[in-house]
Design an enzyme around this catalytic site. Structure first.
Site, PDB file in Angstrom:
ATOM      1  N   SER A  30     -26.925  -2.935  -7.956  1.00 17.31           N
ATOM      2  CA  SER A  30     -26.971  -3.790  -9.097  1.00 17.31           C
ATOM      3  C   SER A  30     -27.590  -4.171  -9.130  1.00 17.31           C
ATOM      4  O   SER A  30     -28.963  -4.214  -8.828  1.00 17.31           O
ATOM      5  CB  SER A  30     -26.170  -4.837  -7.650  1.00 17.31           C
ATOM      6  OG  SER A  30     -25.911  -5.942  -8.342  1.00 17.31           O
ATOM      7  N   TYR A  32     -27.410  -8.449   1.245  1.00 21.24           N
ATOM      8  CA  TYR A  32     -26.567  -7.874   0.133  1.00 21.24           C
ATOM      9  C   TYR A  32     -27.347  -7.104  -1.097  1.00 21.24           C
ATOM     10  O   TYR A  32     -27.868  -6.083  -1.675  1.00 21.24           O
ATOM     11  CB  TYR A  32     -25.703  -8.913  -0.753  1.00 21.24           C
ATOM     12  CG  TYR A  32     -24.566  -7.745  -1.576  1.00 21.24           C
ATOM     13  CD1 TYR A  32     -24.027  -6.706  -1.566  1.00 21.24           C
ATOM     14  CD2 TYR A  32     -25.704  -7.821  -3.439  1.00 21.24           C
ATOM     15  CE1 TYR A  32     -23.691  -6.215  -2.925  1.00 21.24           C
ATOM     16  CE2 TYR A  32     -25.060  -7.815  -4.273  1.00 21.24           C
ATOM     17  CZ  TYR A  32     -23.628  -6.651  -4.377  1.00 21.24           C
ATOM     18  OH  TYR A  32     -23.552  -5.657  -5.202  1.00 21.24           O
ATOM     19  N   ASP A  64     -14.332   5.255   7.426  1.00 18.89           N
ATOM     20  CA  ASP A  64     -15.849   4.297   7.920  1.00 18.89           C
ATOM     21  C   ASP A  64     -16.839   4.907   7.249  1.00 18.89           C
ATOM     22  O   ASP A  64     -17.976   5.820   8.544  1.00 18.89           O
ATOM     23  CB  ASP A  64     -15.575   3.491   9.175  1.00 18.89           C
ATOM     24  CG  ASP A  64     -16.258   1.936   9.861  1.00 18.89           C
ATOM     25  OD1 ASP A  64     -17.614   1.751   8.998  1.00 18.89           O
ATOM     26  OD2 ASP A  64     -16.876   2.105  10.452  1.00 18.89           O
ATOM     27  N   SER A 110     -11.986   5.067   2.426  1.00 20.80           N
ATOM     28  CA  SER A 110     -12.098   3.640   3.070  1.00 20.80           C
ATOM     29  C   SER A 110     -11.554   3.308   3.990  1.00 20.80           C
ATOM     30  O   SER A 110     -10.614   4.197   4.906  1.00 20.80           O
ATOM     31  CB  SER A 110     -12.017   2.257   2.035  1.00 20.80           C
ATOM     32  OG  SER A 110     -10.303   1.785   1.768  1.00 20.80           O
ATOM     33  N   ARG A 137      -9.826  -0.330  -4.776  1.00 23.03           N
ATOM     34  CA  ARG A 137      -9.847  -1.458  -5.257  1.00 23.03           C
ATOM     35  C   ARG A 137     -11.195  -1.902  -6.112  1.00 23.03           C
ATOM     36  O   ARG A 137     -12.436  -1.376  -5.843  1.00 23.03           O
ATOM     37  CB  ARG A 137      -9.906  -2.431  -4.991  1.00 23.03           C
ATOM     38  CG  ARG A 137     -10.903  -2.639  -3.585  1.00 23.03           C
ATOM     39  CD  ARG A 137     -10.794  -3.689  -2.478  1.00 23.03           C
ATOM     40  NE  ARG A 137     -11.675  -4.773  -1.537  1.00 23.03           N
ATOM     41  CZ  ARG A 137     -11.445  -5.064  -0.749  1.00 23.03           C
ATOM     42  NH1 ARG A 137     -10.653  -5.833  -0.543  1.00 23.03           N
ATOM     43  NH2 ARG A 137     -12.469  -5.547  -0.321  1.00 23.03           N
TER      44      ARG A 137
END
Length: 256
Positions: free
Chosen positions: A147, A163, A68, A42, A21
């Protein structure tokens, strides 16, 4: 070889963690479109199998496996099954991730540990296990998903210090691993996405979309194709002289 041939991934094999996803699915689809066989893994094996079946429409071979990424035995099993099915592992996309939103002074230690375990430990374990295969092959492409949140301090509406910290760690991990494994012709790079509407980012989008758009020069969120070109570039021969790089795909937000 034409310039477009540099981007072909025919007969290559890619593992995409968290590829069922969101950003992971977009990248998995891009690699399949370019001709790579795809292993999706996943914790949700059903979702992985569903995505793997969808990718068969690109006339490639696929597997959907439970994993995992914080569990070394799970990781080793995915690598073992991938090699058994495809003989090689040419591309690894470390995409599995977790987040937790809370002010620093209120964030539970358990939440911090969960985020760091999935985002950092998981990337380490997958890279280590797949890297052993790539070292024996004397080639490979590793793409970590960082990110723009990992570049430094973030706006006050992003109460996600775990995060953000984990993605900063991924940036350093990428650069250091590129230095260590360049001798084996293993390329290690990262993509640093900006804001994409995914399940993980849904709550943030509901709260701060207008603020995000005001901080994005292109004045839009990332869409379902914006990461495809970056992923294929870093996975293919087109990037054969690129390693240790952080490719930023954020609509220009980092330039502010």
């Amino acid at each position: 070889m034409s310039v477009l041939d540099l981007f072909h991934l025919t007969k290559k094999t890619a593992i995409v963690t968290g590829g069922s996803r969101g950003v992971g699915a977009q990248i998995a689809e891009a690699l399949a479109e370019a001709g790579a066989n795809i292993v999706i893994c996943s914790r949700d094996q059903s979702a992985c199998r569903q995505m793997a079946n969808k990718l068969k429409t690109y006339k490639v071979e696929t597997l959907g496996l439970a994993c995992d990424v914080t569990n070394p035995e799970n990781v080793e099993e995915v690598v073992k099954k991938t090699v058994a099915s495809f003989k090689t592992i040419d591309i690894l996309v470390n995409n599995s991730g977790a987040t937790w939103a809370a002010p620093v002074e209120e964030m539970p230690v358990s939440a911090w540990e969960k985020v760091m375990n999935v985002n950092v430990k998981g990337t380490f374990l997958m890279s280590q296990a797949v890297g052993k295969v790539m070292i024996s092959q004397r080639c490979g492409k590793i793409i970590n998903i960082a990110s723009i949140a990992g570049f430094g301090g973030t706006p006050s509406f992003m109460q996600t210090i775990g995060y953000n910290t984990s993605k900063g760690a991924i940036i350093t991990f990428t650069k250091d691993l590129a230095v260590k494994w360049g001798q084996y012709n293993i390329h290690v790079n990262a993509i640093a996405p900006g804001f994409f509407p995914t399940k993980m980012s849904q709550a943030l989008m509901e709260k701060a979309e207008n603020m995000i758009l005001n901080r994005t020069p292109l004045n839009r969120l990332g869409n379902e194709t914006d990461l495809k070109g970056a992923a294929v570039f870093l996975a293919s021969h087109a990037s054969d002289y690129v390693t240790g790089d952080i490719l930023t795909v954020d609509g220009g937000a980092h330039a502010l």
